[in-house]
Motif scaffolding. Sequence first.
Motif, PDB file in Angstrom:
ATOM      1  N   ASP A  79       0.827  -1.212   0.000  1.00  0.00           N
ATOM      2  CA  ASP A  79       0.000   0.000   0.000  1.00  0.00           C
ATOM      3  C   ASP A  79       0.859   1.258   0.000  1.00  0.00           C
ATOM      4  N   THR A 137      -4.800  -4.749   0.309  1.00  0.00           N
ATOM      5  CA  THR A 137      -4.800  -3.338   0.696  1.00  0.00           C
ATOM      6  C   THR A 137      -5.327  -2.413  -0.399  1.00  0.00           C
ATOM      7  N   HIS A 172      -5.717  12.557  -1.398  1.00  0.00           N
ATOM      8  CA  HIS A 172      -6.152  11.647  -0.332  1.00  0.00           C
ATOM      9  C   HIS A 172      -7.521  11.038  -0.615  1.00  0.00           C
ATOM     10  N   VAL A 173      -8.418  11.791  -1.222  1.00  0.00           N
ATOM     11  CA  VAL A 173      -9.735  11.253  -1.585  1.00  0.00           C
ATOM     12  C   VAL A 173      -9.570  10.118  -2.595  1.00  0.00           C
ATOM     13  N   SER A 176      -7.934   7.101  -1.023  1.00  0.00           N
ATOM     14  CA  SER A 176      -8.892   6.414  -0.158  1.00  0.00           C
ATOM     15  C   SER A 176      -9.853   5.564  -0.976  1.00  0.00           C
ATOM     16  N   ALA A 177     -10.122   5.990  -2.197  1.00  0.00           N
ATOM     17  CA  ALA A 177     -10.993   5.207  -3.074  1.00  0.00           C
ATOM     18  C   ALA A 177     -10.268   3.989  -3.647  1.00  0.00           C
ATOM     19  N   THR A 180      -8.190  -0.166   0.250  1.00  0.00           N
ATOM     20  CA  THR A 180      -9.307  -0.720   1.001  1.00  0.00           C
ATOM     21  C   THR A 180      -9.311  -0.165   2.406  1.00  0.00           C
ATOM     22  N   ASN A 181     -10.466  -0.168   3.000  1.00  0.00           N
ATOM     23  CA  ASN A 181     -10.590   0.252   4.395  1.00  0.00           C
ATOM     24  C   ASN A 181     -10.233  -0.939   5.265  1.00  0.00           C
ATOM     25  N   ASN A 185      -5.206   1.424   8.323  1.00  0.00           N
ATOM     26  CA  ASN A 185      -4.888   1.935   6.996  1.00  0.00           C
ATOM     27  C   ASN A 185      -5.164   3.433   6.962  1.00  0.00           C
ATOM     28  N   ASP A 186      -4.119   4.199   6.934  1.00  0.00           N
ATOM     29  CA  ASP A 186      -4.233   5.648   6.898  1.00  0.00           C
ATOM     30  C   ASP A 186      -3.453   6.151   5.700  1.00  0.00           C
ATOM     31  N   VAL A 187      -4.169   6.635   4.701  1.00  0.00           N
ATOM     32  CA  VAL A 187      -3.524   7.102   3.472  1.00  0.00           C
ATOM     33  C   VAL A 187      -2.484   8.169   3.789  1.00  0.00           C
ATOM     34  N   LYS A 188      -2.776   9.067   4.720  1.00  0.00           N
ATOM     35  CA  LYS A 188      -1.838  10.126   5.046  1.00  0.00           C
ATOM     36  C   LYS A 188      -0.529   9.554   5.590  1.00  0.00           C
TER      37      LYS A 188
END
Length: 191
Positions: A79, A137, A172-173, A176-177, A180-181, A185-188
């Motif tokens: 990821d 991920t 980030h949007v 996030s799409a 996966t949640n 898992n924190d994109v930032k």
Amino acid sequence: MRADARKNYNHLLAVAREVVTEHGANASMRDIARRADVGLATLFRHFPTREALFDALLRTNLDALTQKANKLETLNPPDEALVSWFREGVAFVHSYSGVVALMANAHADPESALYASCAEVHSAGERLLLRAQADGTARADIDGGDLFALMSALGWLIDQPAFAPQEDHLFHVIMSAILTNRPGNDVKKAT
């Protein structure tokens, strides 16, 4: 290539990079020749078509993006590798106004001078995506074409003055799409 021819080629490429940075993918070949202080015929002798010029201009960046994917693939979790590479890809497509359309057209045309470089970048991104999907991920319902389209779309969006201030948020949007949640898992964090 003779030393003087190599010097002329490199000079034309440096001037072309400046002109394209200023005016985008629609930069005039005549303007490039004029700024390089050569005739248009000299420019066309080195770069017989606009695509040949853009292939030479972009190949270094595209090769670097491909190499970055290879490095991330071996050194980073799936990821994080995908997020880092996607950010670099967006920065690249944003570097020259209009390059998104050139790359999209070239990717669909195997006869294009840009095709091979674009195909390599596309393949590198797809490998990172597949690796993240196999790890669970990244969403399983997207493919390399979707990834390239999202990267191109974001590069185009942030090239628009109204969206430029939202670059980080939009990145980030989109990530996030793609990702996966899952717990933790924190994109930032992965950028």
